[in-house]
Design a protein around this motif. Structure first.
Motif, PDB file in Angstrom:
ATOM      1  N   UNK A 100       0.836  -1.190   0.000  1.00  0.00           N
ATOM      2  CA  UNK A 100       0.000   0.000   0.000  1.00  0.00           C
ATOM      3  C   UNK A 100       0.876   1.246   0.000  1.00  0.00           C
ATOM      4  N   UNK A 101       0.525   2.213  -0.848  1.00  0.00           N
ATOM      5  CA  UNK A 101       1.262   3.475  -0.935  1.00  0.00           C
ATOM      6  C   UNK A 101       0.379   4.584  -0.376  1.00  0.00           C
ATOM      7  N   UNK A 102       0.924   5.362   0.560  1.00  0.00           N
ATOM      8  CA  UNK A 102       0.095   6.364   1.253  1.00  0.00           C
ATOM      9  C   UNK A 102       0.862   7.680   1.429  1.00  0.00           C
ATOM     10  N   UNK A 103       0.309   8.756   0.913  1.00  0.00           N
ATOM     11  CA  UNK A 103       0.899  10.070   1.161  1.00  0.00           C
ATOM     12  C   UNK A 103       0.784  10.392   2.646  1.00  0.00           C
ATOM     13  N   UNK A 104       1.894  10.805   3.251  1.00  0.00           N
ATOM     14  CA  UNK A 104       1.892  11.042   4.692  1.00  0.00           C
ATOM     15  C   UNK A 104       3.069  11.905   5.095  1.00  0.00           C
ATOM     16  N   UNK A 105       2.816  12.798   6.039  1.00  0.00           N
ATOM     17  CA  UNK A 105       3.842  13.634   6.646  1.00  0.00           C
ATOM     18  C   UNK A 105       4.438  12.868   7.823  1.00  0.00           C
ATOM     19  N   UNK A 106       5.760  12.677   7.823  1.00  0.00           N
ATOM     20  CA  UNK A 106       6.414  11.923   8.891  1.00  0.00           C
ATOM     21  C   UNK A 106       6.209  12.546  10.261  1.00  0.00           C
ATOM     22  N   UNK A 107       5.890  13.829  10.294  1.00  0.00           N
ATOM     23  CA  UNK A 107       5.695  14.517  11.573  1.00  0.00           C
ATOM     24  C   UNK A 107       4.242  14.496  12.027  1.00  0.00           C
ATOM     25  N   UNK A 126      14.957  10.979   8.213  1.00  0.00           N
ATOM     26  CA  UNK A 126      16.021  11.912   8.572  1.00  0.00           C
ATOM     27  C   UNK A 126      15.827  13.280   7.910  1.00  0.00           C
ATOM     28  N   UNK A 127      15.053  13.340   6.823  1.00  0.00           N
ATOM     29  CA  UNK A 127      14.857  14.613   6.132  1.00  0.00           C
ATOM     30  C   UNK A 127      13.627  15.376   6.627  1.00  0.00           C
ATOM     31  N   UNK A 128      12.878  14.820   7.570  1.00  0.00           N
ATOM     32  CA  UNK A 128      11.815  15.593   8.210  1.00  0.00           C
ATOM     33  C   UNK A 128      12.471  16.698   9.033  1.00  0.00           C
ATOM     34  N   UNK A 129      12.026  17.945   8.911  1.00  0.00           N
ATOM     35  CA  UNK A 129      12.784  19.054   9.515  1.00  0.00           C
ATOM     36  C   UNK A 129      12.768  19.093  11.037  1.00  0.00           C
ATOM     37  N   UNK A 130      11.693  18.587  11.664  1.00  0.00           N
ATOM     38  CA  UNK A 130      11.565  18.672  13.123  1.00  0.00           C
ATOM     39  C   UNK A 130      11.744  17.266  13.713  1.00  0.00           C
ATOM     40  N   UNK A 131      12.926  17.006  14.194  1.00  0.00           N
ATOM     41  CA  UNK A 131      13.310  15.650  14.561  1.00  0.00           C
ATOM     42  C   UNK A 131      12.485  15.090  15.714  1.00  0.00           C
ATOM     43  N   UNK A 132      12.206  15.884  16.720  1.00  0.00           N
ATOM     44  CA  UNK A 132      11.460  15.372  17.872  1.00  0.00           C
ATOM     45  C   UNK A 132      10.044  14.972  17.472  1.00  0.00           C
ATOM     46  N   UNK A 133       9.419  15.762  16.620  1.00  0.00           N
ATOM     47  CA  UNK A 133       8.068  15.408  16.161  1.00  0.00           C
ATOM     48  C   UNK A 133       8.093  14.085  15.402  1.00  0.00           C
ATOM     49  N   UNK A 175      13.198  28.433  11.058  1.00  0.00           N
ATOM     50  CA  UNK A 175      13.405  28.267  12.500  1.00  0.00           C
ATOM     51  C   UNK A 175      12.961  26.881  12.976  1.00  0.00           C
ATOM     52  N   UNK A 176      13.793  26.257  13.787  1.00  0.00           N
ATOM     53  CA  UNK A 176      13.454  24.961  14.359  1.00  0.00           C
ATOM     54  C   UNK A 176      13.839  23.765  13.522  1.00  0.00           C
ATOM     55  N   UNK A 177      14.186  23.976  12.250  1.00  0.00           N
ATOM     56  CA  UNK A 177      14.580  22.852  11.396  1.00  0.00           C
ATOM     57  C   UNK A 177      15.980  22.391  11.773  1.00  0.00           C
ATOM     58  N   UNK A 178      16.176  21.069  11.763  1.00  0.00           N
ATOM     59  CA  UNK A 178      17.463  20.499  12.152  1.00  0.00           C
ATOM     60  C   UNK A 178      18.112  19.786  10.967  1.00  0.00           C
TER      61      UNK A 178
END
Length: 281
Positions: A100-107, A126-133, A175-178
Motif C-alpha cells: 500500500x502506498x500512502x501520502x503522509x507527513x512523517x511529523x 532523517x529529512x523531516x525538519x523537526x526531529x522530535x516530532x 526556524x526549528x529545522x534540524x
C-alpha cells in the motif's frame, strides 16, 4: 492571524517546499542505481517476517518497503512526496509483490496508535525538519514490543559532508529545522527516542559506490537527479561565480574521498548509521 495559525501556515509552506524538492530530479533511479542494498539491510536488521504489519516512513520509491513486502509482511509505504510512488509501484510489480502506498507527513502520520509491528525508515525520516516530532510519531504508531529501525547518513560520512559543502549555498533553514545527518549520530537518536524504547542497538557501516568514472561525473549526476542538490543550485542560479565555486567543491569532495582502488573510476564509501530498538511497553 494568531501565532498558532501563523506557525501552522509556515509549516504547510515548508512541507510543500520539501515535497517539491524531492519530486524534482529522479530520486527513484538514484536510489535504485546507487543504494539498492540498503533497504534489504534494514529489513533484515529489523527481523521482518511474514504476516507482520510494517510501516516505511519516508519510503520514497520503496527502497525498504518493497524488500519488506518480499519478506512476506503487510507493508504500507508512506511519503510526503507521492510523485515517487509511480516508480515504486512499477518496481514492486516487476518483483512480484504488492503493498500500500500512502501520502503522509512523517511529523503527523495518519495512522493509529500502536498500529504496526515494525516501523522503519531508510534514509527517509532523517529529512523531516523537526526531529522530535518525527521521532514521536515513529514511536506512537509502533506497538509496544515492536521494532523501530532506522538507517541514516552520518554527519562525518560522505553524504553528511556533501550536505555541509552545500549548506553555504542553500537558503537559510526555517526556524526549528534540524540538519538531516543528525539522525546518523547515535547520541542524537538515543536522545530523540529516550526511554520510549529499549534495546537500542547502533552500528556504523558503509556502502561502496563505484559507479562514477570521475569526481565530476559524481557531481553532475547529483546535479541532475538529487532533489536537495538541484534545489541548492537553483538557489544560486543567478550567480555564476557561486555556481562555479560549488561545482569545484563538490568535485573536490569526491576527489578527496576517492579510495584510489580503481584505475578506471572513483570509488567512494558512504557511511551510515543502522539503528534498531524495541518500543517500550
Amino acid at each position: 492571524m494568531t501565532t498558532q495559525q501563523s506557525t501552522a501556515e509556515a509549516d504547510r509552506a515548508l512541507k510543500s517546499k520539501h515535497r517539491a524538492m524531492w519530486a524534482q530530479g529522479d530520486y527513484p533511479s538514484l536510489a535504485a542505481e546507487l543504494i539498492p542494498e540498503l533497504g534489504p539491510v534494514l529489513v533484515e536488521a529489523c527481523g521482518v517476517r511474514p504476516g507482520q504489519k510494517v510501516l516505511d516512513v519516508g519510503a520514497g520509491s520503496g527502497n525498504a518497503a518493497i524488500p519488506a513486502a518480499l519478506a512476506g509482511a503487510d507493508v504500507v509505504a508512506s511519503d510526503l512526496t507521492p510523485e515517487l510512488f509511480g516508480a515504486g509501484r512499477r518496481a514492486a510489480e516487476r518483483q512480484g509483490t504488492r503493498l500500500t502506498w500512502r501520502e503522509a507527513d512523517a511529523e503527523a502520520l495518519p495512522f493509529g496508535d500502536a498500529e504496526f509491528d515494525t516501523v522503519l525508515s531508510c534514509v527517509g525520516v532523517m529529512f523531516a525538519p523537526h526531529h522530535e516530532r518525527a521521532a514521536g510519531e515513529l514511536v506512537r504508531v509502533c506497538r509496544p514490543g515492536g521494532t523501530i529501525g532506522l538507517l541514516s547518513w552520518t554527519p562525518q560520512g560522505f553524504i553528511g559532508r556533501m550536505f555541509a559543502t552545500m549548506k553555504p549555498y542553500a537558503p537559510p533553514p526555517p526556524p526549528g529545522a534540524q540538519p538531516p545527518p543528525l539522525w546518523g549520530d547515535e547520541d542524537h537518536v538515543r536522545a530523540l527516542l529516550g526511554d520510549r524504547v529499549t534495546d537500542l542497538r547502533a552500528e556504523r557501516r558503509t556502502v561502496r559506490i563505484e559507479r562514477f568514472g570521475t569526481p565530476e561525473l559524481f557531481r553532475d549526476y547529483f546535479k541532475e537527479r538529487y532533489g536537495p542538490t538541484i534545489s541548492v543550485y537553483r538557489n544560486i542560479a543567478g550567480d555564476p561565480d557561486q555556481v562555479a565555486a560549488l561545482d569545484r567543491e563538490l568535485a573536490q569532495l569526491a576527489r578527496d574521498a576517492d579510495l584510489g582502488t580503481s584505475p578506471g573510476g572513483t570509488v567512494l564509501d558512504w557511511e551510515y548509521l543502522l539503528c534498531t530498538a524495541r518500543r517500550a511497553g
